[in-house]
Write a protein that holds these residues in place. Structure first.
Motif, PDB file in Angstrom:
ATOM      1  N   UNK A 135      23.484 -22.490 -12.854  1.00 62.21           N
ATOM      2  CA  UNK A 135      23.639 -22.865 -11.450  1.00 62.21           C
ATOM      3  C   UNK A 135      25.004 -23.488 -11.209  1.00 62.21           C
ATOM      4  N   UNK A 136      25.387 -24.379 -12.125  1.00 66.17           N
ATOM      5  CA  UNK A 136      26.707 -25.010 -12.030  1.00 66.17           C
ATOM      6  C   UNK A 136      27.792 -23.949 -12.143  1.00 66.17           C
ATOM      7  N   UNK A 137      27.623 -23.055 -13.120  1.00 69.68           N
ATOM      8  CA  UNK A 137      28.618 -21.996 -13.339  1.00 69.68           C
ATOM      9  C   UNK A 137      28.783 -21.139 -12.084  1.00 69.68           C
ATOM     10  N   UNK A 138      27.679 -20.801 -11.440  1.00 73.04           N
ATOM     11  CA  UNK A 138      27.717 -19.951 -10.257  1.00 73.04           C
ATOM     12  C   UNK A 138      28.558 -20.563  -9.144  1.00 73.04           C
ATOM     13  N   UNK A 139      28.381 -21.852  -8.891  1.00 75.20           N
ATOM     14  CA  UNK A 139      29.105 -22.525  -7.809  1.00 75.20           C
ATOM     15  C   UNK A 139      30.572 -22.724  -8.181  1.00 75.20           C
ATOM     16  N   UNK A 140      30.823 -23.162  -9.421  1.00 72.78           N
ATOM     17  CA  UNK A 140      32.210 -23.366  -9.854  1.00 72.78           C
ATOM     18  C   UNK A 140      32.999 -22.061  -9.804  1.00 72.78           C
ATOM     19  N   UNK A 141      32.375 -20.962 -10.198  1.00 69.00           N
ATOM     20  CA  UNK A 141      33.074 -19.671 -10.243  1.00 69.00           C
ATOM     21  C   UNK A 141      33.456 -19.188  -8.848  1.00 69.00           C
ATOM     22  N   UNK A 142      32.758 -19.660  -7.841  1.00 64.66           N
ATOM     23  CA  UNK A 142      33.096 -19.307  -6.455  1.00 64.66           C
ATOM     24  C   UNK A 142      34.135 -20.254  -5.862  1.00 64.66           C
ATOM     25  N   UNK A 143      34.619 -21.190  -6.683  1.00 62.34           N
ATOM     26  CA  UNK A 143      35.612 -22.139  -6.216  1.00 62.34           C
ATOM     27  C   UNK A 143      35.021 -23.412  -5.668  1.00 62.34           C
TER      28      UNK A 143
END
Length: 438
Positions: A135-143
């Motif tokens: 979940x964290x990765x998903x948001x971080x990857x979108x900036x």
């Protein structure tokens, strides 16, 4: 400039006049109508009781975060979603989720992408921290910007190294009242819920671990701070092993609720053993009254180290001193919230330098020890709620091979909290057996 991004910095009117950048968002520190309303903590204040001789008003509720008056301004820079650019984010965690964990994580991701908040109701030791990595990765990857927060400092300290190792190329910020690190802008922040009062529309995702824990539970100021720190289009994910009924009722219409009854190692939660102890409140006063406690303590020590939870600091100190007369001095100690050596003592317990650790409820959640059993002195005491007792029982058999860990409730009155705690643990075990994890 970075100190203003997603923060609410307190400045005087004179300082504000020096700011010429149009990106600054400036708000009065207080709105003054029938009552005075603090814009930092949301508290409504009586005018007569919060007026200074100068005629200005002040907030007494969030005073510990710095003096705030009606002449001050809260200054922020709010990041636009349009300014957030996708980037490469490396998830370096080498572990794997179980089938059931992965299924629930996928559903949490779907809810996040659909713009829906979630509650993850997961038993202690279920591996929920590892489940939030995608979940964290998903948001971080979108900036985007992510905050993982908890009411407890110990939980934040436990999360910090785990998140750092899961995202080794990210600079992770850890903030709490005793932080040695000062604030700086980061995409991934771990902080106590109190620290959220310093943020304003900062985070695209806030994950609240132990949402039902003191001091967040029932604190309107902290609730206000959480909502204010969330970006207008941001999402919330609540994590807990023991959601109170009022929380479930509050979120059931708007949140996706996911339930995980299976521990990571697939063994059941340890069901507490209830032992009648007529004079547990004063057992430390006479050796004859200590016999029952000492007998069972020695039994537990044959297989594991022991955490002894106590209902008050004065009782804990007295019982620890009395117990020390029967054991080597270097294997026994006590710890509580205001203990300056709290962090070091917890770490030494992990390293097996202590075998008996007396503690307040500060260690009821968020900390993991291998090979421990638990004693709750006076489980009928009002300080031990149903949630607290379930969490305390969850300290046993969290990781590693099974080592016959036990949970003992000493009591002299069978309370509803004790009954409900045992009932909930048994129900979760039954559900885990039914669900399985194929």
């Amino acid at each position: 400039m970075e100190e203003f991004i997603g923060r609410q910095v307190v400045l005087s009117q004179a300082r504000v006049q020096e700011l010429n950048d149009p990106h600054f968002y400036i708000r009065p520190a207080m709105s003054i109508e029938k009552h005075v309303t603090c814009q930092r903590c949301g508290s409504q204040l009586a005018k007569a009781e919060h007026r200074l001789p100068s005629g200005k008003y002040f907030c007494s509720v969030c005073l510990k975060f710095g003096k705030l008056t009606s002449d001050d301004r809260l200054v922020s820079i709010i990041e636009s979603p349009d300014s957030q650019l996708p980037r490469e984010v490396l998830l370096t965690w080498q572990g794997s989720l179980t089938t059931l964990q992965q299924t629930i994580t996928d559903r949490l991701l779907q809810s996040l992408q659909a713009g829906r908040d979630s509650l993850l109701w997961a038993v202690t030791g279920s591996g929920k921290t590892e489940m939030i990595f995608p979940l964290i990765h998903s948001v971080l990857a979108k900036g985007g910007r992510v905050c993982v927060t908890s009411p407890r400092i110990d939980v934040c300290r436990e999360l910090y190294p785990r998140l750092k190792s899961a995202f080794v190329l990210e600079t992770v910020l850890l903030l709490h009242g005793n932080s040695e690190e000062s604030y700086c802008y980061r995409k991934l922040t771990i902080c106590t819920t109190h620290q959220l009062l310093h943020f304003y529309q900062a985070f695209d995702l806030i994950i609240v671990d132990e949402i039902d824990a003191f001091p967040y539970e029932g604190d309107q100021m902290l609730r206000y701070g959480l909502k204010q720190a969330l970006h207008l289009n941001g999402r919330l994910i609540y994590l807990t092993a023991t959601p109170p009924l009022h929380l479930i009722r509050e979120v059931e219409a708007t949140f996706a609720i996911e339930k995980l009854p299976v521990r990571f190692h697939k063994r059941p939660l340890i069901v507490p053993e209830c032992h009648w102890y007529l004079r547990w409140e004063s057992c430390y006063k006479k050796p004859s009254r200590m016999k029952k406690f000492l007998k069972l303590l020695r039994e537990l020590l044959q297989d594991n180290d022991v955490l002894v939870f106590c209902p008050s600091l004065s009782y804990m100190d007295a019982l620890c001193r009395a117990t020390s007369r029967f054991f080597a001095a270097d294997i026994i100690t006590s710890v509580h919230a205001e203990d300056e050596n709290r962090k070091e003592k917890v770490e030494k317990m992990r390293q097996k330098k202590y075998r008996i650790l007396f503690t307040s409820t500060i260690l009821e959640r968020g900390v993991t020890f291998e090979r421990v059993s638990v004693i709750v002195m006076g489980a009928n005491h009002a300080v031990f709620s149903k949630s607290a007792l379930v969490q305390i029982a969850g300290r046993v058999d969290r990781k590693g091979a099974y080592h016959h860990g036990r949970v003992l409730f000493f009591y002299n009155q069978n309370t509803q909290a004790m009954r409900q705690a045992k009932k909930e643990i048994k129900e979760m075990n039954a559900l885990a057996k039914k669900v399985g994890d194929t």
